[in-house]
Design an enzyme around this catalytic site. Structure first.
Site, PDB file in Angstrom:
ATOM      1  CB  VAL A 500      -0.970   0.009   1.202  1.00 40.23           C
ATOM      2  CG1 VAL A 500      -1.888  -1.186   1.150  1.00 40.23           C
ATOM      3  CG2 VAL A 500      -0.209   0.021   2.523  1.00 40.23           C
ATOM      4  CD  GLU A 501       0.766   5.079   3.230  1.00 40.43           C
ATOM      5  OE1 GLU A 501       1.718   5.871   3.174  1.00 40.43           O
ATOM      6  OE2 GLU A 501       0.215   4.779   4.291  1.00 40.43           O
ATOM      7  N   GLY A 502       1.904   2.935  -2.466  1.00 39.35           N
ATOM      8  CA  GLY A 502       2.955   2.825  -3.473  1.00 39.35           C
ATOM      9  C   GLY A 502       3.770   1.569  -3.250  1.00 39.35           C
TER      10      GLY A 502
END
Length: 812
Positions: A500-502
């Site tokens: 998540v978040e990249g």
């Protein structure tokens, strides 16, 4: 020859110290005068050469108008042809956030004194009370097995408690009904909850990191803030943010979700100007229960209702999920970790322009909003969760290694187990140091976009390593799921945190150095902006200043790197308040900072815009910047704690690990250099004696591991912030209780083992019989025998795993 060597030595010394241009002019003119007028053996050729050098110095350093015309302009025109045009999204990404300590590390000469002099971050009394009160209460309410395997969600009473106590509004100012917490407090709360339940931690952290609240506080209109922030703070509204599109994945700039400017009827009014939205998002945390959806999309104005531009750019809006056409409610199932996550879609959903964050003036500003705000959230949430997993592993694995015996000895004393325990302890120390330092920057109003990427990547990857070691030591105790298992859900959450978040592959290969090289370099971004200036003459002036400052900087880096390599950084000044244990590390980090900056400069000059396609080179240099930062965080933490001698093994282990990894990153970069011979030359210049740093020794492993095997202030500092208890019916409390009893009964246990070895007691007798015989034979006192019995019973209970009826998993 002696005079020439003296002259060159003075030049190199002045380059090393970096004097300004006027002192350079004065130096060369003074040398020419002194040689011409006072040197007895002066020759006309030598004087001519010196005056020629002095004239060149005057021309280059003292006559910027002529220099621009004859040197900078040709370079300016050439660079304008070869450098790729920056897209608006690339420019906004590069300009997002702020540069602080990362810029110092990239300079090659970090100011360690100022770094150490910055105040130690601390919680306010009110924040500490919230952590000791509501956060502790929340942790007591959480039963991770029931959440994960029975409810498949947080129980209703937990949801109510989270809302009523303000956990969803920790970052919202008090004036809007929120808690107004610092980033440090926010991080500490998330970290503590994560040691109890990943599901609860994610539920709390997302509204405070990736929800619309941050965007509203920075970019929202007064009306939007007044309406939404109080509702978000008390949980009347549950937020989520939809960024990840089905086709775009990690390439947020490629989202296909769109909003078309149009006019529609709205709440009884005709011809209301707004947007018709169509989107399809996935992996959106809290989407199934959200009442308000933050949405990123690309805005278009085909009928020119707002102006002459048909493409308006990425835009962010707030969408009530009860609007017609909005689809939410379905769930994803992320590795059986049941936090609310799911898809959201919409078809021809009309919103008026005042639903855009910032109102109509926010159209097209969405990418800038996201880049600036995500850098803050990414600094807090996942690094805190990762650190929490590390602290939980330290607490439980150290205790388990002490109470679990094989071959009549605690397994924690086996060298193979020590080899796994040491990184669990020292890498958690590293993660926590980096977590605290980074949120302190956020609390000082910085938006550390590059450092947030460093922390997101390295804390989640380090979490993976720490939890893997913990699982290896626990063996079957770690892999059998059930109410007793305290590690399995942390293990399952590792790939979620990494994704998540990249995705981490993207973060390491493209973001850390790809963004950091331009943002953190002292002059590169200025040069790029000057080249793309709409006014060529102003651009040339800015370019000329940046170019020659850059050339001077590069020359200084080269001299510093070579000298520091030859001298092994022995003569580097260290901060006045550093101690004997840390002085060598300050010296070596200064050397490695110069090496990293020099290699980066040469690589950027060699590859230019091609760097974005050389992902592995970018990744290795990103590792270099990362380990410089992580090592500096360790030193700051050690000094902020008062340089406790008992923490030295953790400090030494983690520092040696970082420095070794930094060395490996530079060697790997140069071994795979685009120009092979140049890589070899750079390696010899920077590391004339070869590899000079190594991983921590076996002896240091033993010292670091020992911290986890006994009760001490060092262990308490390391696991500070974890949820702790000694309740024998609690998953973590069970092993902590057995650990405390085992240590208390250690002397009695030693006497029993000695008696068995001497033949006074029979090893096959059960615990109760052994204790009775030990008392009868005056080997143990009655109190010792009782403690010994309690300890063995607690250990036996702590090492047990759960089992279920054979049809348990097919019921219902």
């Amino acid at each position: 020859m002696l005079l020439l060597l003296l002259f060159l030595g003075l030049i190199l010394t002045l380059i090393y110290w970096g004097i300004n241009r006027y002192l350079w002019i004065g130096f060369f003119v003074a040398c020419a005068l002194a040689y011409s007028l006072w040197w007895p053996q002066a020759s006309w050729l030598g004087a001519a050469m010196l005056w020629l050098i002095a004239a060149a110095a005057v021309f280059i350093l003292g006559l910027p108008q002529l220099r621009r015309q004859f040197i900078s302009r040709p370079v300016f025109l050439w660079a304008g042809k070869i450098l790729p045009e920056l897209s608006s999204t690339e420019r906004e990404a590069l300009e997002a956030g702020t540069v602080g300590w990362d810029g110092e590390l990239f300079s090659g000469d970090p100011d360690w004194q100022s770094f150490l002099d910055t105040p130690k971050p601390s919680l306010s009394s009110e924040e500490q009370a919230f952590i000791d009160g509501p956060t502790e209460q929340l942790c007591q309410m959480l039963d991770d097995w029931r959440i994960t395997h029975e409810h498949k969600d947080l129980p209703a009473e937990v949801w109510t408690f989270i809302k009523e106590q303000g956990f969803l509004g920790m970052i919202i100012p008090k004036s809007y009904g929120g808690l107004g917490m610092s980033a440090l407090a926010h991080s500490t709360v998330v970290m503590k909850i994560s040691t109890r339940s990943i599901t609860a931690a994610v539920t709390v952290m997302v509204p405070n990191s990736l929800g619309p609240a941050e965007l509203l506080m920075v970019y929202g209109t007064d009306e939007q803030r007044q309406h939404y922030l109080p509702r978000l703070a008390c949980g009347d509204d549950i937020p989520c943010f939809g960024l990840t599109s089905t086709q775009a994945g990690s390439d947020a700039g490629a989202i296909i979700d769109q909003g078309i400017v149009c006019k529609r009827s709205w709440q009884g009014q005709d011809d209301v100007l707004g947007l018709s939205l169509t989107w399809s998002k996935r992996y959106i945390t809290l989407a199934p229960v959200a009442t308000v959806l933050g949405l990123a999309f690309k805005a278009y104005d085909p009928d020119n209702l707002l102006g002459d531009e048909p493409e308006l750019g990425v835009t962010c809006a707030l969408i009530p999920t009860d609007l017609p056409g909005v689809n939410t409610g379905n769930r994803h199932w992320p590795l059986e970790t049941p936090f609310m996550n799911g898809p959201t879609s919409g078809e021809d959903v009309f919103i008026p322009l005042d639903y855009i964050i910032g109102g109509s003036s926010g159209i097209g500003r969405g990418w800038s909003m996201l880049m600036n705000c995500l850098s803050v959230g990414r600094s807090v949430s996942l690094p805190a969760l990762s650190t929490g997993a590390g602290k939980l592993a330290c607490l439980t694995t150290g205790a388990y290694s002490r109470i679990r015996e094989q071959f009549n000895s605690p397994i924690g004393y086996f060298e193979g187990v020590e080899e796994a325990l040491a990184p669990i302890a020292a890498l958690t120390y590293l993660m926590d140091s980096a977590r605290v330092l980074t949120v302190s920057f956020v609390d000082n109003k910085e938006k550390p976009s590059v450092l947030s990427a460093v922390l997101k990547y390295h804390n989640t990857e380090t979490m993976r390593r720490v939890v893997d070691h913990a699982m290896d030591i626990h063996g079957g105790r770690g892999i059998i799921c059930g109410p007793r298992n305290y590690l399995a859900n942390a293990y399952k959450s590792v790939p979620i945190s990494i994704t998540v978040e990249g995705a981490n592959i993207l973060t390491r290969n493209l973001m850390i150095f790809g963004q950091g090289s331009i943002r953190c370099h002292p002059y590169l971004l200025q040069e790029m902006q000057a080249i793309q200036n709409d006014n060529p003459e102003l651009g040339l002036m800015d370019f000329d200043q940046a170019l020659f400052a850059h050339l001077g900087h590069a020359l200084r880096l080269k001299v510093r790197s070579v000298w520091l390599g030859l001298s092994c950084a022995r003569f580097v000044f260290t901060p006045k308040n550093s101690v004997a244990a840390t002085k060598p590390y300050f010296k070596q980090l200064t050397r490695l900072s110069a090496d990293f900056a020099f290699v980066s400069d040469v690589t950027l000059a060699l590859l230019g815009g091609e760097l974005k396609f050389k992902e592995r080179t970018s990744a290795r240099l990103g590792d270099g910047l990362s380990y410089l930062y992580l090592a500096s965080a360790i030193l700051k933490r050690y000094h902020d704690d008062g340089c406790p001698a008992e923490d030295e093994p953790l400090m030494h282990w983690s520092m040696q690990y970082c420095i070794y990894q930094l060395q490996q990153a530079l060697f790997a970069t140069l071994a795979n250099y685009p120009v092979k011979y140049l890589g070899g030359m750079l390696r010899f210049a920077l590391f004339p004696y070869g590899r000079c740093y190594s991983l921590p020794s076996d002896s240091l492993d033993k010292q670091a591991a020992a911290i986890l095997l006994s009760q001490s202030v060092s262990r308490d500092r390391l696991v500070a912030g974890v949820y702790r208890n000694e309740d024998p019916n609690d998953p973590v409390g069970r092993v902590e209780n057995a650990f405390a009893l085992t240590l208390a009964a250690a002397a009695a246990s030693k006497k029993i083992k000695a008696a068995i070895k001497q033949g006074k007691l029979h090893p096959l007798n059960d615990t109760a019989t052994l204790a009775q015989q030990a008392v009868a034979g005056e080997i143990l006192s009655t109190e010792e025998a009782e403690l010994y019995t309690q300890a063995l019973a607690a250990v036996d209970d702590a090492i047990q795993v759960d089992d279920f009826e054979k049809d348990f998993f097919t019921k219902g």
